[in-house]
Design a protein around this motif. Structure first.
Motif, PDB file in Angstrom:
ATOM      1  N   LEU A  50     -11.662  39.775 -31.610  1.00 28.86           N
ATOM      2  CA  LEU A  50     -10.751  40.058 -32.726  1.00 28.86           C
ATOM      3  C   LEU A  50      -9.879  38.853 -33.037  1.00 28.86           C
ATOM      4  O   LEU A  50      -9.550  38.612 -34.197  1.00 28.86           O
ATOM      5  CB  LEU A  50      -9.905  41.288 -32.418  1.00 28.86           C
ATOM      6  N   ASP A  51      -9.532  38.086 -32.045  1.00 29.58           N
ATOM      7  CA  ASP A  51      -8.730  36.888 -32.259  1.00 29.58           C
ATOM      8  C   ASP A  51      -9.511  35.832 -33.038  1.00 29.58           C
ATOM      9  O   ASP A  51      -8.939  35.089 -33.835  1.00 29.58           O
ATOM     10  CB  ASP A  51      -8.255  36.310 -30.915  1.00 29.58           C
ATOM     11  N   ARG A  52     -10.810  35.769 -32.837  1.00 27.70           N
ATOM     12  CA  ARG A  52     -11.661  34.807 -33.560  1.00 27.70           C
ATOM     13  C   ARG A  52     -11.711  35.086 -35.046  1.00 27.70           C
ATOM     14  O   ARG A  52     -12.000  34.203 -35.843  1.00 27.70           O
ATOM     15  CB  ARG A  52     -13.090  34.850 -33.026  1.00 27.70           C
ATOM     16  N   SER A  53     -11.457  36.329 -35.437  1.00 29.55           N
ATOM     17  CA  SER A  53     -11.591  36.685 -36.848  1.00 29.55           C
ATOM     18  C   SER A  53     -10.360  36.315 -37.669  1.00 29.55           C
ATOM     19  O   SER A  53     -10.344  36.512 -38.871  1.00 29.55           O
ATOM     20  CB  SER A  53     -11.867  38.188 -36.978  1.00 29.55           C
ATOM     21  N   ARG A  54      -9.358  35.771 -37.040  1.00 29.56           N
ATOM     22  CA  ARG A  54      -8.155  35.364 -37.788  1.00 29.56           C
ATOM     23  C   ARG A  54      -8.335  34.042 -38.448  1.00 29.56           C
ATOM     24  O   ARG A  54      -9.009  33.193 -38.127  1.00 29.56           O
ATOM     25  CB  ARG A  54      -6.953  35.270 -36.854  1.00 29.56           C
ATOM     26  N   VAL A 108     -10.203  41.604 -27.345  1.00 23.22           N
ATOM     27  CA  VAL A 108      -9.117  40.731 -27.796  1.00 23.22           C
ATOM     28  C   VAL A 108      -9.681  39.380 -28.239  1.00 23.22           C
ATOM     29  O   VAL A 108      -9.305  38.853 -29.288  1.00 23.22           O
ATOM     30  CB  VAL A 108      -8.059  40.556 -26.674  1.00 23.22           C
ATOM     31  N   LYS A 109     -10.604  38.861 -27.489  1.00 28.75           N
ATOM     32  CA  LYS A 109     -11.202  37.562 -27.799  1.00 28.75           C
ATOM     33  C   LYS A 109     -11.957  37.590 -29.129  1.00 28.75           C
ATOM     34  O   LYS A 109     -11.785  36.718 -29.974  1.00 28.75           O
ATOM     35  CB  LYS A 109     -12.138  37.143 -26.660  1.00 28.75           C
ATOM     36  N   ASP A 136     -10.477  42.419 -22.586  1.00 23.80           N
ATOM     37  CA  ASP A 136     -10.455  40.972 -22.821  1.00 23.80           C
ATOM     38  C   ASP A 136     -11.476  40.540 -23.864  1.00 23.80           C
ATOM     39  O   ASP A 136     -11.179  39.720 -24.733  1.00 23.80           O
ATOM     40  CB  ASP A 136     -10.691  40.209 -21.513  1.00 23.80           C
TER      41      ASP A 136
END
Length: 90
Positions: free
Chosen positions: A86-90, A83-84, A80
């Motif tokens: 890595l999701d912020r880097s978009r 994922v969190k 989790d």
């Protein structure tokens, strides 16, 4: 964190810090925009390299440890958090 990668990453971050100070001087001196942008891209690339090294280290040590001896809850927590972040880097 293992000492050798830590020293390497700290050295890289110190170089990046110097590059950022150089960019600030370039802006202050009204240097050519493309030259400034080129330096900014170099800093971003260097930061991405540090990020990749840290991510690899995290996977090899922290995540692997959670999967080797941790509970299901610990494993899910590591997934989790990855994922969190890595999701912020978009």
């Amino acid at each position: 964190m293992v000492d050798k990668p830590k020293k390497s990453q700290l050295a890289r971050l110190n170089r990046i810090e110097g590059q950022v100070r150089g960019i600030a001087r370039m802006v202050d001196e009204d240097r050519y925009c493309i030259d400034i942008l080129t330096q900014i891209r170099a800093v971003r690339a260097a930061l991405e390299k540090v990020e990749q090294e840290l991510l690899g280290n995290h996977l090899r040590h922290c995540v692997a440890q959670a999967f080797d001896g941790g509970s299901q809850r610990e494993r899910q927590s590591k997934i989790d958090e990855l994922v969190k972040v890595l999701d912020r880097s978009r």
